[in-house]
Design a protein around this motif. Sequence first.
Motif, mmCIF file in Angstrom:
data_model
loop_
_atom_site.group_PDB
_atom_site.id
_atom_site.type_symbol
_atom_site.label_atom_id
_atom_site.label_comp_id
_atom_site.label_asym_id
_atom_site.label_seq_id
_atom_site.Cartn_x
_atom_site.Cartn_y
_atom_site.Cartn_z
ATOM 1 N N VAL A 161 -14.308 15.533 95.414
ATOM 2 C CA VAL A 161 -13.794 15.503 94.039
ATOM 3 C C VAL A 161 -13.884 16.860 93.345
ATOM 4 C CG1 VAL A 161 -14.381 13.056 93.832
ATOM 5 C CG2 VAL A 161 -16.019 14.776 93.045
ATOM 6 N N ALA A 162 -14.265 17.904 94.074
ATOM 7 C CA ALA A 162 -14.515 19.222 93.473
ATOM 8 C C ALA A 162 -13.247 19.862 92.931
ATOM 9 C CB ALA A 162 -15.156 20.143 94.508
ATOM 10 N N GLN A 163 -13.425 20.765 91.964
ATOM 11 C CA GLN A 163 -12.334 21.494 91.324
ATOM 12 C C GLN A 163 -12.382 22.968 91.725
ATOM 13 O OE1 GLN A 163 -9.879 19.915 89.389
ATOM 14 N NE2 GLN A 163 -10.938 18.188 90.364
ATOM 15 N N PRO A 164 -11.239 23.674 91.615
ATOM 16 C CA PRO A 164 -11.208 25.099 91.971
ATOM 17 C C PRO A 164 -12.271 25.907 91.232
ATOM 18 C CG PRO A 164 -8.988 24.299 91.587
ATOM 19 C CD PRO A 164 -9.913 23.193 91.169
ATOM 20 N N GLY A 165 -12.808 26.910 91.922
ATOM 21 C CA GLY A 165 -13.792 27.786 91.307
ATOM 22 C C GLY A 165 -15.221 27.304 91.427
ATOM 23 N N THR A 166 -15.413 26.088 91.957
ATOM 24 C CA THR A 166 -16.768 25.558 92.123
ATOM 25 C C THR A 166 -17.221 25.741 93.570
ATOM 26 O OG1 THR A 166 -15.988 23.326 92.663
ATOM 27 C CG2 THR A 166 -16.349 23.848 90.327
ATOM 28 N N LYS A 167 -18.527 25.705 93.772
ATOM 29 C CA LYS A 167 -19.092 25.911 95.099
ATOM 30 C C LYS A 167 -18.664 24.815 96.071
ATOM 31 C CE LYS A 167 -23.547 26.660 97.422
ATOM 32 N NZ LYS A 167 -25.023 26.700 97.241
ATOM 33 N N ALA A 168 -18.476 23.595 95.577
ATOM 34 C CA ALA A 168 -18.133 22.469 96.450
ATOM 35 C C ALA A 168 -16.652 22.422 96.807
ATOM 36 C CB ALA A 168 -18.539 21.155 95.780
ATOM 37 N N TYR A 169 -15.825 23.187 96.107
ATOM 38 C CA TYR A 169 -14.372 23.157 96.304
ATOM 39 C C TYR A 169 -14.002 23.686 97.674
ATOM 40 C CZ TYR A 169 -9.417 24.241 95.226
ATOM 41 O OH TYR A 169 -8.046 24.324 95.205
ATOM 42 N N GLY A 170 -13.140 22.944 98.373
ATOM 43 C CA GLY A 170 -12.743 23.386 99.698
ATOM 44 C C GLY A 170 -11.750 22.426 100.325
ATOM 45 N N ARG A 171 -11.802 22.375 101.638
ATOM 46 C CA ARG A 171 -10.818 21.614 102.417
ATOM 47 C C ARG A 171 -10.749 20.146 102.024
ATOM 48 N NH1 ARG A 171 -12.019 19.724 108.149
ATOM 49 N NH2 ARG A 171 -10.019 19.162 109.113
ATOM 50 N N LEU A 172 -11.902 19.482 101.886
ATOM 51 C CA LEU A 172 -11.887 18.053 101.573
ATOM 52 C C LEU A 172 -11.277 17.785 100.205
ATOM 53 C CD1 LEU A 172 -15.281 16.684 102.948
ATOM 54 C CD2 LEU A 172 -13.014 16.605 103.992
ATOM 55 N N ALA A 173 -11.610 18.608 99.219
ATOM 56 C CA ALA A 173 -11.054 18.417 97.878
ATOM 57 C C ALA A 173 -9.537 18.546 97.897
ATOM 58 C CB ALA A 173 -11.663 19.442 96.913
ATOM 59 N N LEU A 174 -9.034 19.565 98.574
ATOM 60 C CA LEU A 174 -7.597 19.805 98.601
ATOM 61 C C LEU A 174 -6.855 18.699 99.332
ATOM 62 C CD1 LEU A 174 -7.914 23.603 99.185
ATOM 63 C CD2 LEU A 174 -6.550 22.605 97.338
ATOM 64 N N LEU A 175 -7.353 18.286 100.483
ATOM 65 C CA LEU A 175 -6.678 17.237 101.239
ATOM 66 C C LEU A 175 -6.717 15.903 100.496
ATOM 67 C CD1 LEU A 175 -7.815 18.019 104.901
ATOM 68 C CD2 LEU A 175 -5.654 18.625 103.775
ATOM 69 N N ALA A 176 -7.841 15.586 99.864
ATOM 70 C CA ALA A 176 -7.957 14.324 99.133
ATOM 71 C C ALA A 176 -7.085 14.312 97.888
ATOM 72 C CB ALA A 176 -9.412 14.061 98.771
ATOM 73 N N GLN A 177 -7.073 15.411 97.172
ATOM 74 C CA GLN A 177 -6.384 15.440 95.884
ATOM 75 C C GLN A 177 -4.892 15.749 96.010
ATOM 76 O OE1 GLN A 177 -8.801 17.825 93.093
ATOM 77 N NE2 GLN A 177 -10.570 17.233 94.313
ATOM 78 N N TRP A 178 -4.449 16.169 97.179
ATOM 79 C CA TRP A 178 -3.025 16.416 97.397
ATOM 80 C C TRP A 178 -2.224 15.117 97.372
ATOM 81 C CZ3 TRP A 178 -0.487 16.728 102.746
ATOM 82 C CH2 TRP A 178 0.872 17.062 102.626
ATOM 83 N N ARG A 179 -2.757 14.099 98.025
ATOM 84 C CA ARG A 179 -1.998 12.857 98.191
ATOM 85 C C ARG A 179 -2.673 11.636 97.571
ATOM 86 N NH1 ARG A 179 -0.632 13.213 104.682
ATOM 87 N NH2 ARG A 179 1.528 13.927 104.517
ATOM 88 N N ALA A 180 -3.763 11.837 96.863
ATOM 89 C CA ALA A 180 -4.532 10.692 96.386
ATOM 90 C C ALA A 180 -5.322 11.040 95.127
ATOM 91 C CB ALA A 180 -5.484 10.212 97.484
ATOM 92 N N ASP A 181 -5.807 9.998 94.457
ATOM 93 C CA ASP A 181 -6.768 10.147 93.366
ATOM 94 C C ASP A 181 -8.145 9.819 93.923
ATOM 95 O OD1 ASP A 181 -5.029 10.846 91.260
ATOM 96 O OD2 ASP A 181 -4.492 8.749 90.941
ATOM 97 N N ALA A 182 -9.122 10.680 93.665
ATOM 98 C CA ALA A 182 -10.467 10.490 94.214
ATOM 99 C C ALA A 182 -11.503 10.570 93.100
ATOM 100 C CB ALA A 182 -10.762 11.542 95.282
ATOM 101 N N ARG A 183 -12.455 9.644 93.113
ATOM 102 C CA ARG A 183 -13.536 9.687 92.124
ATOM 103 C C ARG A 183 -14.800 9.071 92.716
ATOM 104 N NH1 ARG A 183 -13.554 4.625 89.135
ATOM 105 N NH2 ARG A 183 -11.902 3.279 89.936
ATOM 106 N N ILE A 184 -15.936 9.574 92.271
ATOM 107 C CA ILE A 184 -17.220 8.998 92.658
ATOM 108 C C ILE A 184 -17.492 7.792 91.763
ATOM 109 C CG2 ILE A 184 -19.715 9.387 92.739
ATOM 110 C CD1 ILE A 184 -19.129 12.310 93.427
ATOM 111 N N VAL A 185 -17.775 6.640 92.376
ATOM 112 C CA VAL A 185 -17.934 5.409 91.598
ATOM 113 C C VAL A 185 -19.351 4.852 91.636
ATOM 114 C CG1 VAL A 185 -15.506 4.758 91.791
ATOM 115 C CG2 VAL A 185 -17.110 4.027 93.577
ATOM 116 N N LEU A 186 -20.189 5.381 92.528
ATOM 117 C CA LEU A 186 -21.538 4.821 92.658
ATOM 118 C C LEU A 186 -22.437 5.840 93.342
ATOM 119 C CD1 LEU A 186 -22.658 1.962 91.977
ATOM 120 C CD2 LEU A 186 -22.315 1.363 94.377
#
Length: 281
Positions: A161-186
């Motif tokens: 779920v990371a955003q650009p400019g953050t340490k966690a931002y990378g491949r998983l964020a881009l692939l998930a957010q390109w074609r889907a909505d992702a959020r932490i729920v629990l």
Amino acid sequence: MSAIDSLPPLREVIDTHQLLARKSLGQNFLLDLNLTSKIARQAGDLSKCDVLEIGPGPGGLTRGLLAEGARRVLAVEKDSRCMPALAEIAEAYPGRLELINGDALDVDPLAHLTPPVRIAANLPYNVGTELLVRWLTPKDWPPFWQSLTLMFQREVAERIVAQPGTKAYGRLALLAQWRADARIVLSLPPEAFSPPPKVHSAVVHITALEQPRFPADAATLSRVIAAGFNQRRKMLRASLKSVAPGIEDHLQAAGIAPTERAEQVSLEEFCALARSIKPLD
């Protein structure tokens, strides 16, 4: 009798079948059936859906999914020790649970499932990321699944779920957010599991979009992202030089400064860069 069905509590199931979690299989079992039901509810209304579950172990989430009304569950479990315990669940929910003793990386779920399909799993730590990337990067879209409700280490969930400019931002964020909505729920503490892992865990709910946010060839975009973040401290003109000839021209065509690093580049810009590069045959 457990709080959600007529089957025994999970601790009793684990003792009866001698199911000590194996580190080699990335196993950490959830023991609280109220918690597994809560996770199942995060997947939404399952009454008209088939559900794919990977790595059910002794069946805590499996029971949660069935108790919450899943039409059918396909549970793929690599550890043959767990099959007798899972067979008891299938008997308690006749006709609603299909079991496969095998490796999820080798199973074609569509051979066993009827759409609409949702995926819900406490993914084994050692294959979780690989499975997620597979589900996010099919050639054709929309995918066979409507949503993913997946448990990961908290660090991995934050990367999704990371955003650009953050340490966690990378491949998983881009692939998930390109074609889907992702959020932490629990979020879940280590003590919710047996054995307790050394890290906190989190459940991510990912809903497939009808169309990607920006047009791009899936294979090309994946290749560009992987190369960019493989050497994330380098400028893109260096980290991407093996991706395509004249990479600086491609970067400028996409509106990206060649001196930028991957973590500074937005999803829209990565998609524009992928469009400027000829897909591999």
